[in-house]
Design a protein around this motif. Sequence first.
Motif, PDB file in Angstrom:
ATOM      1  N   ALA A 119      39.347  33.419  39.542  1.00 55.10           N
ATOM      2  CA  ALA A 119      38.982  34.225  39.183  1.00 55.10           C
ATOM      3  C   ALA A 119      39.731  35.335  38.095  1.00 55.10           C
ATOM      4  O   ALA A 119      40.348  35.474  37.354  1.00 55.10           O
ATOM      5  N   ILE A 120      41.156  35.237  38.867  1.00 56.59           N
ATOM      6  CA  ILE A 120      42.186  36.558  38.595  1.00 56.59           C
ATOM      7  C   ILE A 120      43.647  35.125  38.150  1.00 56.59           C
ATOM      8  O   ILE A 120      43.639  35.258  37.330  1.00 56.59           O
ATOM      9  N   PHE A 121      43.570  34.135  39.250  1.00 59.75           N
ATOM     10  CA  PHE A 121      44.680  33.413  38.461  1.00 59.75           C
ATOM     11  C   PHE A 121      44.481  32.428  37.106  1.00 59.75           C
ATOM     12  O   PHE A 121      45.376  32.539  36.866  1.00 59.75           O
ATOM     13  N   PHE A 122      43.548  32.752  37.720  1.00 57.76           N
ATOM     14  CA  PHE A 122      42.788  31.571  36.606  1.00 57.76           C
ATOM     15  C   PHE A 122      42.764  31.881  35.107  1.00 57.76           C
ATOM     16  O   PHE A 122      43.372  31.643  34.154  1.00 57.76           O
ATOM     17  N   THR A 123      42.545  33.305  34.925  1.00 51.22           N
ATOM     18  CA  THR A 123      42.769  34.475  33.466  1.00 51.22           C
ATOM     19  C   THR A 123      43.811  35.028  33.412  1.00 51.22           C
ATOM     20  O   THR A 123      44.127  36.130  31.963  1.00 51.22           O
ATOM     21  N   TYR A 124      44.769  35.607  34.420  1.00 55.71           N
ATOM     22  CA  TYR A 124      45.392  36.384  33.925  1.00 55.71           C
ATOM     23  C   TYR A 124      46.097  36.220  33.152  1.00 55.71           C
ATOM     24  O   TYR A 124      47.109  36.839  32.215  1.00 55.71           O
ATOM     25  N   ALA A 125      47.206  35.176  33.096  1.00 54.44           N
ATOM     26  CA  ALA A 125      48.533  34.318  33.158  1.00 54.44           C
ATOM     27  C   ALA A 125      47.603  34.980  31.401  1.00 54.44           C
ATOM     28  O   ALA A 125      48.741  34.331  30.166  1.00 54.44           O
ATOM     29  N   LEU A 126      46.255  33.480  30.691  1.00 55.49           N
ATOM     30  CA  LEU A 126      45.957  33.914  29.668  1.00 55.49           C
ATOM     31  C   LEU A 126      46.106  35.463  28.722  1.00 55.49           C
ATOM     32  O   LEU A 126      46.383  35.926  27.948  1.00 55.49           O
ATOM     33  N   VAL A 127      45.619  36.617  29.738  1.00 51.73           N
ATOM     34  CA  VAL A 127      44.953  37.661  29.381  1.00 51.73           C
ATOM     35  C   VAL A 127      47.182  37.950  29.197  1.00 51.73           C
ATOM     36  O   VAL A 127      47.140  38.391  28.406  1.00 51.73           O
ATOM     37  N   LEU A 128      47.731  37.921  29.842  1.00 50.04           N
ATOM     38  CA  LEU A 128      48.918  38.426  29.997  1.00 50.04           C
ATOM     39  C   LEU A 128      49.734  37.565  28.299  1.00 50.04           C
ATOM     40  O   LEU A 128      50.394  38.257  27.595  1.00 50.04           O
ATOM     41  N   THR A 129      49.768  36.245  28.738  1.00 47.68           N
ATOM     42  CA  THR A 129      50.481  35.886  27.720  1.00 47.68           C
ATOM     43  C   THR A 129      49.530  36.713  25.409  1.00 47.68           C
ATOM     44  O   THR A 129      50.131  36.526  24.899  1.00 47.68           O
ATOM     45  N   ARG A 130      48.318  35.982  25.632  1.00 48.11           N
ATOM     46  CA  ARG A 130      47.318  36.247  24.612  1.00 48.11           C
ATOM     47  C   ARG A 130      47.213  37.682  24.031  1.00 48.11           C
ATOM     48  O   ARG A 130      47.609  38.350  23.372  1.00 48.11           O
ATOM     49  N   PHE A 131      47.245  39.078  25.096  1.00 51.15           N
ATOM     50  CA  PHE A 131      46.643  40.265  24.469  1.00 51.15           C
ATOM     51  C   PHE A 131      47.913  40.942  24.615  1.00 51.15           C
ATOM     52  O   PHE A 131      48.349  42.074  24.387  1.00 51.15           O
ATOM     53  N   TYR A 132      49.173  40.581  25.463  1.00 50.60           N
ATOM     54  CA  TYR A 132      50.112  41.533  26.060  1.00 50.60           C
ATOM     55  C   TYR A 132      51.480  40.731  25.591  1.00 50.60           C
ATOM     56  O   TYR A 132      52.337  41.472  25.252  1.00 50.60           O
ATOM     57  N   GLY A 133      51.121  39.666  25.394  1.00 49.12           N
ATOM     58  CA  GLY A 133      52.531  39.074  23.790  1.00 49.12           C
ATOM     59  C   GLY A 133      53.937  38.830  25.897  1.00 49.12           C
ATOM     60  O   GLY A 133      55.048  38.892  24.958  1.00 49.12           O
ATOM     61  N   VAL A 134      53.170  38.598  26.698  1.00 49.29           N
ATOM     62  CA  VAL A 134      54.747  38.438  27.401  1.00 49.29           C
ATOM     63  C   VAL A 134      54.793  36.801  27.771  1.00 49.29           C
ATOM     64  O   VAL A 134      53.592  35.789  27.226  1.00 49.29           O
TER      65      VAL A 134
END
Length: 168
Positions: A119-134
């Motif tokens: 749950a953490i690793f599959f969505t963390y990258a998406l949240v970082l790139t899409r919502f935080y602009g990483v």
Amino acid sequence: MVLLDPHLLGPDLGWRLAFGSGAVLGLVILYLRRFLPESPRWLMLHGQPGEAARVVGEIEARAHRQRARALPPVTATLALGATHKVTLVSVARTLLRLYPGRTTLGLVLMASQPSSNNAIFFTYALVLTRFYGVEADRVGLYILPLCHRQLPGPLLLGPLFDSIAARR
């Protein structure tokens, strides 16, 4: 992280080298395994008491050299009986009849750990790139601390789980 840095190595080469480093590590471990003695208990249970005695003798000699004094004599004995053929049915029977509480606890722990990690690793990258602009090539720097957090968990909580399972 160095292998996956697109500024140092191209993305095509970096991930292949990172993946291959795992294979190299596995081969090194296989090589080092040649220098570790087999368990004396395993040797005894598989009909090799002479080899087991030799391994124990080597371990005791090494301990004697390191301590520079004689080891205390062994007074306790242990009898190892003949083993039966271990099958999946015999393992399941032992786990479910003799240790149902420990089996349940083990299954719950084994099921919950990958579920929470996925749950953490599959969505963390998406949240970082899409919502935080990483930037996508920097996500690994954010995931690395999460990977390191997994080491203390078993070391600190392992004795707790053992004591809970031992009471059941």
